[in-house]
Design a protein around this motif. Structure first.
Motif, PDB file in Angstrom:
ATOM      1  N   LYS A  48      31.399  34.127  47.016  1.00  0.00           N
ATOM      2  CA  LYS A  48      30.037  33.817  47.452  1.00  0.00           C
ATOM      3  C   LYS A  48      29.101  34.915  46.939  1.00  0.00           C
ATOM      4  N   GLY A  49      27.896  34.513  46.530  1.00  0.00           N
ATOM      5  CA  GLY A  49      26.961  35.482  45.978  1.00  0.00           C
ATOM      6  C   GLY A  49      27.252  35.852  44.540  1.00  0.00           C
ATOM      7  N   VAL A  50      28.100  35.077  43.867  1.00  0.00           N
ATOM      8  CA  VAL A  50      28.456  35.326  42.471  1.00  0.00           C
ATOM      9  C   VAL A  50      28.280  34.029  41.691  1.00  0.00           C
ATOM     10  N   TRP A  51      27.619  34.121  40.530  1.00  0.00           N
ATOM     11  CA  TRP A  51      27.357  32.947  39.700  1.00  0.00           C
ATOM     12  C   TRP A  51      27.823  33.200  38.273  1.00  0.00           C
ATOM     13  N   ASP A  59      39.206  29.656  41.967  1.00  0.00           N
ATOM     14  CA  ASP A  59      37.850  29.313  42.428  1.00  0.00           C
ATOM     15  C   ASP A  59      37.182  30.493  43.130  1.00  0.00           C
ATOM     16  N   GLY A  60      37.389  31.697  42.597  1.00  0.00           N
ATOM     17  CA  GLY A  60      36.750  32.883  43.141  1.00  0.00           C
ATOM     18  C   GLY A  60      37.382  33.447  44.388  1.00  0.00           C
ATOM     19  N   VAL A  61      38.496  32.888  44.833  1.00  0.00           N
ATOM     20  CA  VAL A  61      39.180  33.348  46.044  1.00  0.00           C
ATOM     21  C   VAL A  61      40.587  33.808  45.670  1.00  0.00           C
ATOM     22  N   CYS A  62      41.006  34.935  46.240  1.00  0.00           N
ATOM     23  CA  CYS A  62      42.350  35.444  45.970  1.00  0.00           C
ATOM     24  C   CYS A  62      43.388  34.425  46.431  1.00  0.00           C
ATOM     25  N   GLY A  71      39.499  25.261  52.468  1.00  0.00           N
ATOM     26  CA  GLY A  71      39.248  26.426  51.639  1.00  0.00           C
ATOM     27  C   GLY A  71      39.150  27.731  52.378  1.00  0.00           C
ATOM     28  N   ARG A  72      39.228  27.723  53.694  1.00  0.00           N
ATOM     29  CA  ARG A  72      39.097  28.942  54.493  1.00  0.00           C
ATOM     30  C   ARG A  72      40.428  29.678  54.553  1.00  0.00           C
TER      31      ARG A  72
END
Length: 379
Positions: free
Chosen positions: A153-156, A210-213, A346-347
């Protein structure tokens, strides 16, 4: 003898697992949590429900605590300075924590101490982002809000000037970084105490989806001793230069030409260190507790040749407890760690650890268990 009280700001899973690590030592915990349902609030006996952004709430919470520490970087820095002025031990302190709370401040400091980083600068608008892209060889580039981002989040990932508009809507400064040609992501986890003792865990490979470990492999496979030592030495130097107390995770890119670059910093226990609960002699959580209390640090060496951590993410299968029968029977050595969270798609709701001498086997066991708990694997 009176055992100390550790005040933990933030009620998430990191606080929950840090509290767990303090129990065998008789360390008492006091928690400042947003709600009674938060992960740590379910298991800590002394819970204060309140807003960490309110200074008077923080001051009231700190009464009776021997030290204050955190499971996130979002407490206003000026509030932490006020607590220190009140005589409260804050670890890590605001002078260190500001580098994890603000990516622009972090990059400026890393430049100052000569730590290798992607090319970057603060950009003022989409046109400035396009100008930065031209400076580094063209799109794509990475844009990040300097505060408030986590887990992607906060990354594009920005491919065109039109894509660059969204980050500026958050109303905070935007950091532009070149897109690094990297082979994989690594993490160097260290712990440092107030009197300067420090220990370094093996460098791990962190696999993101998808940006998540998604998966962490300890130690990172096929990483040369020279590059592993360089990563550990860099993390230890950053901790010393920034005055970090407690756990520091230095997330790294291993480039295709064999270099390492600093991606992010986290001054708290970190997802890339969860493997240490079952795979190291002393976990990141236990060493964080020791560090903030200025106790001698524990041995960070691994217990097994390989340890793999796989995150359990929420999916379409809410009854994860029903999957325990299969997972525990399938792999009696499996270690399951659940966070007491409601299942949402996704949590992060838990993780599993596996260990052994055969990496392929350890990886398969971890991914099977995480997938079965999520419901994406049914046999």
């Amino acid at each position: 003898m009176t055992f100390p009280v550790v005040g933990m700001v933030g009620g998430g899973q990191l606080a929950r697992m840090t509290h767990e690590a303090g129990i065998p030592l008789g360390i008492r915990f006091k928690l400042l949590s947003d709600t009674p349902q938060d992960s740590a609030a379910q298991v800590v006996s002394d819970v204060v429900i309140g807003d960490y952004r309110d200074l008077e709430t923080l001051r009231a919470f700190a009464r009776g605590c021997d030290v204050i520490t955190f499971d996130h970087e979002h407490v206003p820095i000026e509030h932490l300075r006020a607590l220190e002025a009140d005589g409260i031990a804050v670890r890590p302190g605001p002078d260190a924590l500001m580098h994890a709370a603000d990516k622009g401040v972090m990059r400026a400091k890393l430049d100052e101490i000569g730590a290798p980083s992607p090319r970057h600068r603060i950009v003022s608008d989409p046109a400035d982002a396009a100008a930065f892209a031209a400076e580094v060889g063209g799109f794509p580039v990475i844009l990040k809000t300097v505060r408030g981002g986590y887990d992607g989040k906060g990354v594009w990932f920005v491919r065109t000037p039109e894509d660059a508009e969204a980050p500026f809507k958050a109303g905070v400064p935007v950091l532009a970084e070149e897109k690094v040609d990297f082979a994989r992501e690594l993490a160097a986890n260290i712990v440092r105490s107030p009197h300067g003792q420090a220990v370094a865990y093996p460098v791990v490979e962190s696999i993101q989806v998808d940006g998540v470990c998604d998966t962490v492999i300890a130690p990172a496979p096929n990483l040369s001793e020279a590059l592993a030592g360089e990563a550990q030495a860099l993390a230890l130097r950053i901790a010393k230069e920034l005055g970090v107390t407690g756990h520091l995770a230095v997330e790294l890119f291993e480039t295709t030409d064999g270099r390492i670059l600093v991606n992010e910093l986290a001054m708290r226990p970190h997802n890339s260190g969860h493997w240490t609960q079952d795979g190291a002699i002393t976990s990141q959580f236990a060493n964080h507790v020791r560090a903030v209390l200025d106790l001698p640090l524990g041995d960070p060496r691994p217990r097994a040749r390989w340890t793999v951590m796989a995150n359990v993410l929420g999916g379409d299968y809410p009854d994860m407890y029903a999957a325990y029968l299969h997972c525990m029977a399938h792999d009696p050595q499996l270690k399951i760690h659940m966070y007491g969270k409601d299942v949402k798609h996704g949590r992060k709701v838990g993780h599993v650890n596996t260990y052994g001498d055969d990496l392929d086997d350890v990886l398969e066991r971890a991914r099977h268990a995480a997938g079965y708990l999520r419901g994406t694997i049914t046999a």
